[in-house]
Design a protein around this motif. Structure first.
Motif, PDB file in Angstrom:
ATOM      1  N   SER A 255       9.092  -1.005   2.972  1.00  0.00           N
ATOM      2  CA  SER A 255       8.440  -1.840   1.960  1.00  0.00           C
ATOM      3  C   SER A 255       7.442  -1.029   1.139  1.00  0.00           C
ATOM      4  N   PHE A 256       6.733  -0.117   1.776  1.00  0.00           N
ATOM      5  CA  PHE A 256       5.791   0.720   1.031  1.00  0.00           C
ATOM      6  C   PHE A 256       6.533   1.674   0.099  1.00  0.00           C
ATOM      7  N   SER A 257       7.646   2.212   0.562  1.00  0.00           N
ATOM      8  CA  SER A 257       8.429   3.110  -0.275  1.00  0.00           C
ATOM      9  C   SER A 257       8.967   2.384  -1.508  1.00  0.00           C
ATOM     10  N   LEU A 258       9.431   1.157  -1.310  1.00  0.00           N
ATOM     11  CA  LEU A 258       9.897   0.365  -2.450  1.00  0.00           C
ATOM     12  C   LEU A 258       8.741   0.013  -3.381  1.00  0.00           C
ATOM     13  N   LEU A 259       7.554  -0.189  -2.793  1.00  0.00           N
ATOM     14  CA  LEU A 259       6.385  -0.509  -3.607  1.00  0.00           C
ATOM     15  C   LEU A 259       6.035   0.642  -4.543  1.00  0.00           C
ATOM     16  N   LEU A 260       6.256   1.864  -4.103  1.00  0.00           N
ATOM     17  CA  LEU A 260       6.014   3.019  -4.976  1.00  0.00           C
ATOM     18  C   LEU A 260       6.937   2.978  -6.195  1.00  0.00           C
ATOM     19  N   VAL A 261       8.193   2.614  -5.962  1.00  0.00           N
ATOM     20  CA  VAL A 261       9.140   2.495  -7.083  1.00  0.00           C
ATOM     21  C   VAL A 261       8.707   1.378  -8.022  1.00  0.00           C
TER      22      VAL A 261
END
Length: 350
Positions: A255-261
């Protein structure tokens, strides 16, 4: 900013403005309390990552859904090296610089491996590889006990240098370090983006076949773009480990990785300024939502549910509205010379 120092051009202009903005950001820390400086340091760490990610996705057209794993590589590389140096009796700025260098190298090597895969994969296949990488982070941390398992790994305390102890608090010192790292890395990324490397990335993104026919080594450009972006992500992960004095797999989830995108899309894909806006949103929006929720007369269970789910809902709504209304991101809302109405020509006199 184009009206300031108009005689400066090219690389010199980028470097000078990078120095000026870095100095202004450091000066701003004197106006903030310790907690705000901690938030400011976190924003600077995220800015380092999102600037590299927006360069990768917006300029070279390679989608990475696992950039948080590259941050984790930098964080673990920093913590492991700092702990080893602390046991060897090495401290101070020397320990930080050596640990930071190892973190950047580790993340860069991982990015190089991903870049080699990226040179052969396209679209959803590349996204799938990076997605598998971030999903595997908890399993890797649990398998290798040296990484601390699910509890993560602490890093040695890095206090304020003796010469500055009477001037600033530790939170402000952390903010200074994070700002300096962001200033150097983002200036470097901007130079790459505005130079010949940026032209080659955009050529490969727009039409890889045409780029190859014109002598652009598409595979090498893709590998280089992924490696550069990984170096920025590793630097951001090491900075975050330095600030929080720990690194754990729970901090680098899917979820954090997607939040960066989402952050780079909301800010403006391919824009360094957009990456800065996205970093501010990632840090401040959940805090604002949590603060506002705490003022409502809600039960403890309901408040906990809102705290965990409402920021995700708000980010999703913002992403949808941005794509529909302002596809260029929030950076398009900022005034520029390009969107200012030209002044009318003076009327000739006789």
């Amino acid at each position: 900013m184009t009206r300031i120092l108009p005689s400066l051009r090219g690389r010199n202009r980028i470097i000078i403005f990078g120095v000026i903005l870095t100095i202004l950001a450091i000066a701003l820390t004197f106006l903030l309390d310790p907690y705000r400086n901690f938030q400011f340091a976190t924003i600077a760490a995220y800015f380092t990552v999102t600037a590299g990610l927006t360069l990768l996705v917006g300029q070279s057209g390679q989608l990475s859904l696992g950039h948080a794993a590259l941050m984790a590589a930098g964080g673990y590389g920093y913590a492991l090296t700092a702990n080893a140096l602390a046991e060897a009796g090495v401290g101070g700025i020397g320990r930080f610089l050596m640990s930071f260098a190892v973190a950047v190298v580790v993340a860069g090597l991982l990015g190089l491996l991903l870049g080699l895969a990226a040179a052969r994969l396209h679209g959803p296949y590349l996204a799938g590889v990076t997605l598998a990488l971030i999903v595997s982070v908890p399993a890797v941390a649990a398998t290798f006990k040296v990484l601390g398992g699910d509890q993560g790994l602490p890093s040695p305390y890095q206090g304020v240098p003796t010469a500055l102890q009477s001037l600033i608090a530790v939170e402000q010192w952390h903010a200074w370090v994070a700002i300096l790292i962001a200033g150097v890395l983002v200036t470097w990324l901007t130079l790459l983006r505005n130079g010949s490397f940026g032209l080659r990335m955009r050529a490969v993104r727009d039409d890889e076949t045409a780029a190859r026919l014109n002598g652009v080594p598409a595979g090498r450009v893709k590998v280089s773009a992924f490696t550069v972006s990984a170096v920025a992500a590793g630097a951001g992960g090491a900075t975050l480990c330095f600030i929080t004095q720990s690194v754990s797999p729970g901090a680098y989830t899917l979820s954090f990785s997607l939040l960066l995108v989402v952050a780079v899309v909301l800010g403006g894909l391919g824009s360094i300024g957009g990456a800065a806006l996205g970093s501010v949103l990632v840090v401040m929006l959940p805090w604002l939502i949590t603060t506002a929720t705490a003022q409502l007369p809600l039960s403890a269970d309901m408040a906990q549910r809102l705290t965990g789910n409402l920021p995700v809902l708000v980010f999703g709504a913002l992403l949808t509205v941005t794509i529909l209304v302002r596809p260029g991101g929030l950076v398009d809302l900022l005034p520029t010379r390009a969107n200012q109405a030209p002044k009318p020509a003076p009327t000739p006199t006789t």
